[in-house]
Design a protein around this motif. Structure first.
Motif, PDB file in Angstrom:
ATOM      1  N   GLY B 167       0.790  -1.227   0.000  1.00 35.10           N
ATOM      2  CA  GLY B 167       0.000   0.000   0.000  1.00 35.10           C
ATOM      3  C   GLY B 167       0.823   1.278   0.000  1.00 35.10           C
ATOM      4  N   ILE B 168       2.077   1.171  -0.391  1.00 39.99           N
ATOM      5  CA  ILE B 168       2.961   2.343  -0.418  1.00 39.99           C
ATOM      6  C   ILE B 168       2.832   3.008  -1.783  1.00 39.99           C
ATOM      7  N   PHE B 169       2.357   4.243  -1.812  1.00 42.90           N
ATOM      8  CA  PHE B 169       2.008   4.891  -3.078  1.00 42.90           C
ATOM      9  C   PHE B 169       2.696   6.232  -3.269  1.00 42.90           C
ATOM     10  N   GLY B 170       3.493   6.660  -2.302  1.00 37.39           N
ATOM     11  CA  GLY B 170       4.110   7.980  -2.381  1.00 37.39           C
ATOM     12  C   GLY B 170       5.505   7.954  -1.792  1.00 37.39           C
ATOM     13  N   SER B 171       6.165   9.107  -1.826  1.00 38.73           N
ATOM     14  CA  SER B 171       7.545   9.188  -1.355  1.00 38.73           C
ATOM     15  C   SER B 171       7.772  10.530  -0.681  1.00 38.73           C
ATOM     16  N   PRO B 172       8.270  10.543   0.563  1.00 41.96           N
ATOM     17  CA  PRO B 172       8.610   9.370   1.349  1.00 41.96           C
ATOM     18  C   PRO B 172       7.362   8.741   1.973  1.00 41.96           C
ATOM     19  N   PHE B 173       7.542   7.510   2.412  1.00 40.55           N
ATOM     20  CA  PHE B 173       6.456   6.755   3.034  1.00 40.55           C
ATOM     21  C   PHE B 173       7.092   5.967   4.180  1.00 40.55           C
ATOM     22  N   PHE B 174       6.540   6.102   5.349  1.00 38.68           N
ATOM     23  CA  PHE B 174       7.119   5.455   6.532  1.00 38.68           C
ATOM     24  C   PHE B 174       6.168   4.382   7.055  1.00 38.68           C
ATOM     25  N   ILE B 175       6.749   3.268   7.486  1.00 36.26           N
ATOM     26  CA  ILE B 175       5.961   2.244   8.181  1.00 36.26           C
ATOM     27  C   ILE B 175       6.526   2.125   9.592  1.00 36.26           C
ATOM     28  N   VAL B 176       5.685   2.318  10.565  1.00 29.96           N
ATOM     29  CA  VAL B 176       6.102   2.309  11.964  1.00 29.96           C
ATOM     30  C   VAL B 176       5.235   1.298  12.700  1.00 29.96           C
ATOM     31  N   ASP B 177       5.828   0.188  13.112  1.00 22.24           N
ATOM     32  CA  ASP B 177       5.055  -0.873  13.780  1.00 22.24           C
ATOM     33  C   ASP B 177       3.801  -1.230  12.975  1.00 22.24           C
ATOM     34  N   GLY B 178       3.979  -1.328  11.666  1.00 23.35           N
ATOM     35  CA  GLY B 178       2.866  -1.710  10.800  1.00 23.35           C
ATOM     36  C   GLY B 178       1.958  -0.570  10.378  1.00 23.35           C
ATOM     37  N   GLU B 179       2.155   0.602  10.970  1.00 24.98           N
ATOM     38  CA  GLU B 179       1.289   1.748  10.665  1.00 24.98           C
ATOM     39  C   GLU B 179       1.891   2.597   9.550  1.00 24.98           C
ATOM     40  N   PRO B 180       1.105   2.890   8.491  1.00 20.97           N
ATOM     41  CA  PRO B 180       1.648   3.653   7.360  1.00 20.97           C
ATOM     42  C   PRO B 180       1.503   5.164   7.534  1.00 20.97           C
ATOM     43  N   PHE B 181       2.540   5.892   7.155  1.00 23.44           N
ATOM     44  CA  PHE B 181       2.524   7.358   7.187  1.00 23.44           C
ATOM     45  C   PHE B 181       3.105   7.879   5.893  1.00 23.44           C
ATOM     46  N   TRP B 182       2.339   8.678   5.181  1.00 16.85           N
ATOM     47  CA  TRP B 182       2.791   9.209   3.896  1.00 16.85           C
ATOM     48  C   TRP B 182       3.225  10.653   4.043  1.00 16.85           C
ATOM     49  N   GLY B 183       4.445  10.938   3.609  1.00 18.48           N
ATOM     50  CA  GLY B 183       4.882  12.330   3.524  1.00 18.48           C
ATOM     51  C   GLY B 183       5.860  12.737   4.606  1.00 18.48           C
ATOM     52  N   ALA B 184       6.839  13.559   4.213  1.00 15.81           N
ATOM     53  CA  ALA B 184       7.819  14.067   5.175  1.00 15.81           C
ATOM     54  C   ALA B 184       7.125  14.913   6.236  1.00 15.81           C
ATOM     55  N   ASP B 185       6.009  15.530   5.875  1.00 21.24           N
ATOM     56  CA  ASP B 185       5.334  16.391   6.852  1.00 21.24           C
ATOM     57  C   ASP B 185       4.530  15.590   7.870  1.00 21.24           C
ATOM     58  N   ARG B 186       4.594  14.261   7.766  1.00 22.84           N
ATOM     59  CA  ARG B 186       3.984  13.436   8.811  1.00 22.84           C
ATOM     60  C   ARG B 186       4.995  12.982   9.865  1.00 22.84           C
ATOM     61  N   LEU B 187       6.234  13.398   9.743  1.00 20.14           N
ATOM     62  CA  LEU B 187       7.210  13.003  10.769  1.00 20.14           C
ATOM     63  C   LEU B 187       6.818  13.487  12.168  1.00 20.14           C
ATOM     64  N   PRO B 188       6.238  14.683  12.319  1.00 19.16           N
ATOM     65  CA  PRO B 188       5.776  15.060  13.670  1.00 19.16           C
ATOM     66  C   PRO B 188       4.683  14.115  14.193  1.00 19.16           C
ATOM     67  N   MET B 189       3.827  13.631  13.290  1.00 18.19           N
ATOM     68  CA  MET B 189       2.784  12.692  13.708  1.00 18.19           C
ATOM     69  C   MET B 189       3.412  11.352  14.115  1.00 18.19           C
ATOM     70  N   ILE B 190       4.446  10.927  13.394  1.00 14.14           N
ATOM     71  CA  ILE B 190       5.151   9.695  13.760  1.00 14.14           C
ATOM     72  C   ILE B 190       5.784   9.858  15.135  1.00 14.14           C
ATOM     73  N   ASP B 191       6.369  11.021  15.354  1.00 11.50           N
ATOM     74  CA  ASP B 191       6.985  11.319  16.649  1.00 11.50           C
ATOM     75  C   ASP B 191       5.951  11.165  17.764  1.00 11.50           C
ATOM     76  N   GLU B 192       4.776  11.756  17.540  1.00 10.17           N
ATOM     77  CA  GLU B 192       3.720  11.691  18.551  1.00 10.17           C
ATOM     78  C   GLU B 192       3.197  10.256  18.689  1.00 10.17           C
ATOM     79  N   TRP B 193       3.090   9.544  17.562  1.00 12.29           N
ATOM     80  CA  TRP B 193       2.618   8.167  17.556  1.00 12.29           C
ATOM     81  C   TRP B 193       3.531   7.299  18.434  1.00 12.29           C
ATOM     82  N   LEU B 194       4.832   7.501  18.285  1.00 16.31           N
ATOM     83  CA  LEU B 194       5.786   6.714  19.063  1.00 16.31           C
ATOM     84  C   LEU B 194       5.771   7.143  20.531  1.00 16.31           C
TER      85      LEU B 194
END
Lengths: 199, 199
Positions: B167-194
């Motif tokens: 299900g990876i359709f864009g770049s960059p695309f991060f998978i964190v513990d199975g959870e998908p995050f699309w876009g460099a501007d989602r890094l703050p959300m990944i930070d909060e998710w972790l």
């Protein structure tokens, strides 16, 4: 200081999230917010896009992301069965109400979003839109009489054409002192932009 | 703890910004980062998308947003004249180098991004890619001999197919513990998710 322009389609879940967050950012910088619904489908024609929910793979991600974003913000979320729907009734209603009072129109818009994406209601239903308008303090009878007039149709068409002419291609889309920002997830960047006075 | 998967196309400016920021987020949560280049064009075929720079209106916004994002991060930015280009040489080189040592491959990838989007260099040029590989400590002669082998072609093809299947359709695309995050501007959300352990 110029207001933050908040452009959106009433059928956009990301606009729902943007509507719930833009005031906090604006208030931190003593800015007003001008709400500007438009018809995203017309912009999609100009850019070759289509609604996310209709796109393979991207639609699945979007549905997951909407639900996750809502949980993260602790707000209710339910995608209406008819999504993506045409938001023309709600958008026309907004501009009719705004001619009388901008604050009433914003209150109306908030209720539309809450019912659409909090409860999954169908706001293509004119009776529901009129109810929401009445609840927000607008003159629902006058609105009902105005919804199909050429003047109101043209008002929405002009806003949509303005959006496309100004490079607005997604929802939500913010203009801050002439600077364009696409996406609810850019609100932190807008916050920083206003704090630093741009860069 | 599982590593953060960082999927990207070497031709993606947003991946350049993601590469510059993902380590800080990962380090805050004691996570490793696994770098996974793939060919975004294959995913675009699956989703009906095309490179941003080729899209009316969206391309103009993207160019403005890349320059602005770089200024905000205080990093250099120059879009190569041949953008959007095919990143197949750099991506194959990455997986060849990674077979020997993952850290060397990541060093190589950072240099590719720095030259591509910091200096506007053309990394479809094999000689340049081999230079970068040598500079990162890889065996450039062995890489040159491997670049067109069926095994290496297949290695990249398999990663690209894996991306689309997941299900990876864009770049960059991060998978964190199975959870998908699309876009460099989602890094703050990944930070909060972790930080919150998901939600």
């Amino acid at each position: 200081m110029t207001p933050i322009e908040f452009w959106f389609d009433f059928a956009s879940p990301y606009a729902y999230f943007g509507a719930l967050q833009v005031d906090e950012v604006a208030a931190r910088h003593d800015r007003e917010v001008v709400w500007r619904p438009f018809l995203l489908g017309a912009a999609f024609k100009a850019t070759g896009m289509q609604p996310l929910t209709n796109m393979p793979i991207r639609g699945d991600y979007a549905r997951r992301d909407w639900a996750r974003t809502a949980r993260g913000l602790s707000v209710p979320f339910r995608l209406p069965d008819n999504h993506p729907f045409a938001s023309v009734v709600a958008a026309r209603a907004f501009y009719f109400i705004e001619q009388g009072d901008a604050e009433t129109a914003i209150r109306f818009a908030r209720h539309v979003f809450a019912l659409t994406f909090g409860d999954g209601r169908d706001v293509t239903d004119r009776a529901l839109v009129l109810d929401i308008a009445a609840g927000a303090g607008a003159d629902a009878a006058a609105l009902a009489a105005a919804l199909d007039t050429p003047a109101l149709k043209q008002a929405l068409r002009a806003r949509t054409e303005e959006a496309i002419a100004r490079g607005i291609f997604g929802s939500p889309f913010f203009i801050v002192d002439g600077e364009p920002f696409w996406g609810a997830d850019r609100l932190p960047m807008i916050d920083e932009w206003l704090s630093r006075g741009g860069w």
